[in-house]
Design a protein around this motif. Structure first.
Motif, PDB file in Angstrom:
ATOM      1  N   GLY A  33       0.996  -1.145  -0.072  1.00 11.41           N
ATOM      2  CA  GLY A  33      -0.169   0.158  -0.103  1.00 11.41           C
ATOM      3  C   GLY A  33       0.719   1.105  -0.005  1.00 11.41           C
ATOM      4  O   GLY A  33       1.441   1.655   1.041  1.00 11.41           O
ATOM      5  N   ALA A  34       1.177   1.730  -1.030  1.00 11.56           N
ATOM      6  CA  ALA A  34       2.258   2.582  -1.331  1.00 11.56           C
ATOM      7  C   ALA A  34       2.123   4.017  -0.393  1.00 11.56           C
ATOM      8  O   ALA A  34       2.953   4.766  -0.110  1.00 11.56           O
ATOM      9  CB  ALA A  34       2.530   2.866  -2.804  1.00 11.56           C
ATOM     10  N   SER A  35       0.762   4.459  -0.755  1.00 17.75           N
ATOM     11  CA  SER A  35       0.425   5.651  -0.049  1.00 17.75           C
ATOM     12  C   SER A  35       0.516   5.608   1.649  1.00 17.75           C
ATOM     13  O   SER A  35       1.389   6.451   2.252  1.00 17.75           O
ATOM     14  CB  SER A  35      -1.251   6.119  -0.392  1.00 17.75           C
ATOM     15  N   ASP A  36      -0.070   4.532   2.188  1.00 18.95           N
ATOM     16  CA  ASP A  36       0.174   4.470   3.534  1.00 18.95           C
ATOM     17  C   ASP A  36       1.870   4.295   4.068  1.00 18.95           C
ATOM     18  O   ASP A  36       2.336   4.691   4.956  1.00 18.95           O
ATOM     19  CB  ASP A  36      -0.630   3.206   4.359  1.00 18.95           C
ATOM     20  N   LEU A  37       2.384   3.734   3.030  1.00 22.07           N
ATOM     21  CA  LEU A  37       3.876   3.033   3.477  1.00 22.07           C
ATOM     22  C   LEU A  37       4.839   4.643   3.091  1.00 22.07           C
ATOM     23  O   LEU A  37       5.274   4.904   4.069  1.00 22.07           O
ATOM     24  CB  LEU A  37       4.423   2.491   2.475  1.00 22.07           C
ATOM     25  N   LEU A  38       4.190   5.418   2.243  1.00 19.53           N
ATOM     26  CA  LEU A  38       4.959   6.733   2.053  1.00 19.53           C
ATOM     27  C   LEU A  38       4.805   7.642   3.444  1.00 19.53           C
ATOM     28  O   LEU A  38       5.476   8.168   3.796  1.00 19.53           O
ATOM     29  CB  LEU A  38       4.677   7.575   0.722  1.00 19.53           C
ATOM     30  N   TRP A  39       3.658   7.680   3.690  1.00 17.17           N
ATOM     31  CA  TRP A  39       3.174   8.487   4.899  1.00 17.17           C
ATOM     32  C   TRP A  39       4.090   8.057   6.152  1.00 17.17           C
ATOM     33  O   TRP A  39       4.384   8.777   6.867  1.00 17.17           O
ATOM     34  CB  TRP A  39       1.628   8.641   5.146  1.00 17.17           C
ATOM     35  N   ASP A  40       3.878   6.550   6.279  1.00 10.93           N
ATOM     36  CA  ASP A  40       4.568   6.175   7.519  1.00 10.93           C
ATOM     37  C   ASP A  40       6.204   6.508   7.470  1.00 10.93           C
ATOM     38  O   ASP A  40       6.831   6.660   8.532  1.00 10.93           O
ATOM     39  CB  ASP A  40       4.489   4.567   7.293  1.00 10.93           C
ATOM     40  N   LEU A  41       6.630   6.486   6.181  1.00 12.81           N
ATOM     41  CA  LEU A  41       8.174   6.694   5.931  1.00 12.81           C
ATOM     42  C   LEU A  41       8.348   8.198   6.127  1.00 12.81           C
ATOM     43  O   LEU A  41       9.546   8.676   5.912  1.00 12.81           O
ATOM     44  CB  LEU A  41       8.550   6.289   4.462  1.00 12.81           C
ATOM     45  N   GLY A  42       7.484   9.221   6.305  1.00 13.23           N
ATOM     46  CA  GLY A  42       7.581  10.612   6.513  1.00 13.23           C
ATOM     47  C   GLY A  42       7.695  11.291   5.037  1.00 13.23           C
ATOM     48  O   GLY A  42       8.381  12.137   4.812  1.00 13.23           O
ATOM     49  N   LEU A  43       7.285  10.454   3.985  1.00 16.19           N
ATOM     50  CA  LEU A  43       7.449  11.121   2.692  1.00 16.19           C
ATOM     51  C   LEU A  43       6.210  10.960   2.154  1.00 16.19           C
ATOM     52  O   LEU A  43       5.715  10.530   0.720  1.00 16.19           O
ATOM     53  CB  LEU A  43       8.402  10.059   1.959  1.00 16.19           C
ATOM     54  N   PRO A  44       5.268  11.906   2.493  1.00  9.93           N
ATOM     55  CA  PRO A  44       3.849  11.733   1.890  1.00  9.93           C
ATOM     56  C   PRO A  44       3.673  12.129   0.311  1.00  9.93           C
ATOM     57  O   PRO A  44       4.254  13.126   0.011  1.00  9.93           O
ATOM     58  CB  PRO A  44       2.868  12.800   2.767  1.00  9.93           C
ATOM     59  N   GLY A  45       3.200  11.176  -0.493  1.00  9.70           N
ATOM     60  CA  GLY A  45       2.907  11.516  -1.664  1.00  9.70           C
ATOM     61  C   GLY A  45       4.277  11.328  -2.447  1.00  9.70           C
ATOM     62  O   GLY A  45       4.436  11.518  -3.825  1.00  9.70           O
ATOM     63  N   GLY A  46       5.443  10.871  -2.000  1.00  8.90           N
ATOM     64  CA  GLY A  46       6.732  10.405  -2.592  1.00  8.90           C
ATOM     65  C   GLY A  46       6.803   9.346  -3.256  1.00  8.90           C
ATOM     66  O   GLY A  46       7.681   8.495  -3.364  1.00  8.90           O
ATOM     67  N   TYR A  47       5.781   9.329  -4.448  1.00 10.24           N
ATOM     68  CA  TYR A  47       5.546   8.021  -5.369  1.00 10.24           C
ATOM     69  C   TYR A  47       6.948   7.651  -6.014  1.00 10.24           C
ATOM     70  O   TYR A  47       7.177   6.449  -6.381  1.00 10.24           O
ATOM     71  CB  TYR A  47       4.549   8.010  -5.975  1.00 10.24           C
ATOM     72  N   GLN A  48       7.751   9.015  -6.377  1.00  6.36           N
ATOM     73  CA  GLN A  48       8.788   8.688  -7.104  1.00  6.36           C
ATOM     74  C   GLN A  48       9.980   8.658  -6.533  1.00  6.36           C
ATOM     75  O   GLN A  48      11.243   8.718  -6.890  1.00  6.36           O
ATOM     76  CB  GLN A  48       8.755   9.586  -8.215  1.00  6.36           C
ATOM     77  N   SER A  49       9.971   8.291  -4.950  1.00  5.45           N
ATOM     78  CA  SER A  49      11.214   8.501  -4.239  1.00  5.45           C
ATOM     79  C   SER A  49      12.000   7.099  -4.248  1.00  5.45           C
ATOM     80  O   SER A  49      11.499   6.100  -4.712  1.00  5.45           O
ATOM     81  CB  SER A  49      10.784   8.612  -2.841  1.00  5.45           C
ATOM     82  N   ARG A  50      13.069   7.249  -4.001  1.00  6.83           N
ATOM     83  CA  ARG A  50      14.238   6.218  -3.981  1.00  6.83           C
ATOM     84  C   ARG A  50      13.753   5.195  -2.827  1.00  6.83           C
ATOM     85  O   ARG A  50      13.839   4.046  -3.054  1.00  6.83           O
ATOM     86  CB  ARG A  50      15.553   6.759  -3.404  1.00  6.83           C
ATOM     87  N   GLU A  51      13.232   5.592  -1.874  1.00  2.00           N
ATOM     88  CA  GLU A  51      12.734   4.757  -0.725  1.00  2.00           C
ATOM     89  C   GLU A  51      11.523   4.125  -1.253  1.00  2.00           C
ATOM     90  O   GLU A  51      11.370   2.886  -0.744  1.00  2.00           O
ATOM     91  CB  GLU A  51      12.146   5.567   0.567  1.00  2.00           C
ATOM     92  N   LEU A  52      10.757   4.452  -1.936  1.00  3.93           N
ATOM     93  CA  LEU A  52       9.576   3.518  -2.503  1.00  3.93           C
ATOM     94  C   LEU A  52      10.179   2.528  -3.302  1.00  3.93           C
ATOM     95  O   LEU A  52       9.703   1.364  -3.144  1.00  3.93           O
ATOM     96  CB  LEU A  52       8.171   4.242  -3.227  1.00  3.93           C
TER      97      LEU A  52
END
Ligand code: 3PY
Ligand code: MG
Length: 264
Positions: A177-196
């Motif tokens: 669940g990319a949205s919840d995962l990114l919010w949990d990682l402190g990267l809200p909306g960071g769909y193009q992040s290296r972390e995702l």
């Protein structure tokens, strides 16, 4: 019913194919399954976590989907075994369990999704998912073989534990669940992040090592999808029915605005 959509879903993935799905948030007709089937979708999510879905409506939509060849997966609001039982014995043929952070949670969910001897799901009077010709014991055995149980990976903790979650007996696949995962990682909306991208790689490696599949939902960016499919994601939540409608309506508005500016 001959081949169920659950069998077809598994066969498509194990044959290297992609299974497309949509989150049924706003559709209120059992015809949504036939419409998705017509467009090449293999599964739908009946969403009790984030949509105004009711059990009776989910029942009708799920059975309509199965009769149309689309796999109805219910997303419960919790990991509660009673909630899961209510969904699986009323039309759904699988579960997308949200926010699974540990293998212990995954094991409890897997047990809640199958009848004895594989699990603890309470036996209903009938299982309409397979029509009305099977004896209850045959239907329960078939259900145990067919039900698709998926753990959603939606936090940093879940990614840390993903190898154990994916390896859990009775868990058929994992779903990011990319949205919840990114919010949990402190990267809200960071769909193009290296972390995702790294989380997707970690999940596909962990699942691949134990022969399980990986799904993904959330990204609104096509480049992210391209990379995810390349990384081994095979189950795709393209978007929900509301954004599918918005996309189609915007497309028509743009077309007619191109024919005549007053159309806007
Ligand atoms: C999420 O992205 O958090 C989801 O639950 C599915 O898209
Ligand atoms: Mg989520």
């Amino acid at each position: 019913m001959t081949v169920s959509p659950a069998t077809r879903f598994r066969a498509t993935i194990s044959g290297g194919g992609i299974v497309l799905g949509s989150n049924v948030r706003f559709s209120r007709s059992a015809e949504i399954g036939a419409m998705l089937a017509e467009c090449g979708f293999a599964w739908m999510m009946l969403d009790f976590e984030h949509s105004p879905m009711t059990p009776h409506l989910a029942y009708d939509i799920a059975l309509g989907a199965i009769r149309s060849g689309v796999l109805p997966l219910a997303r419960p609001a919790s990991h509660d075994a009673c909630e899961i039982a209510g969904l699986l014995t009323n039309g759904a043929l699988g579960v997308l369990a949200p926010h699974v952070d540990t293998a212990e949670q995954a094991a409890a969910i897997a047990a809640a999704c199958r009848f004895a001897p594989r699990g603890k799901l309470s036996v209903p009077g009938s299982l309409p998912q397979f029509g009305y010709g099977l004896k209850l014991a045959e239907a329960c055995a078939r259900f145990n073989a067919e039900v698709v149980v998926i753990a959603m990976i939606e936090s940093a903790r879940a990614v840390e534990n993903v190898a154990a979650i994916a390896a859990t007996e009775g868990i058929d696949g994992i779903f990011i669940g990319a949205s919840d995962l990114l919010w949990d990682l402190g990267l809200p909306g960071g769909y193009q992040s290296r972390e995702l991208a790294e989380a997707v790689a970690t999940c596909t490696a962990a699942a691949g090592a134990v022969g399980k599949f990986v799904g993904l939902g959330g990204p609104p960016v096509e480049a992210v999808w391209r990379a995810a499919i390349g990384a081994g994601v095979r189950m795709v939540l393209t978007e929900n029915d509301m954004t599918l409608l918005l996309r189609g309506a915007r497309d028509r508005a743009a077309f007619f605005a191109g024919l005549h500016p007053a159309a806007r």
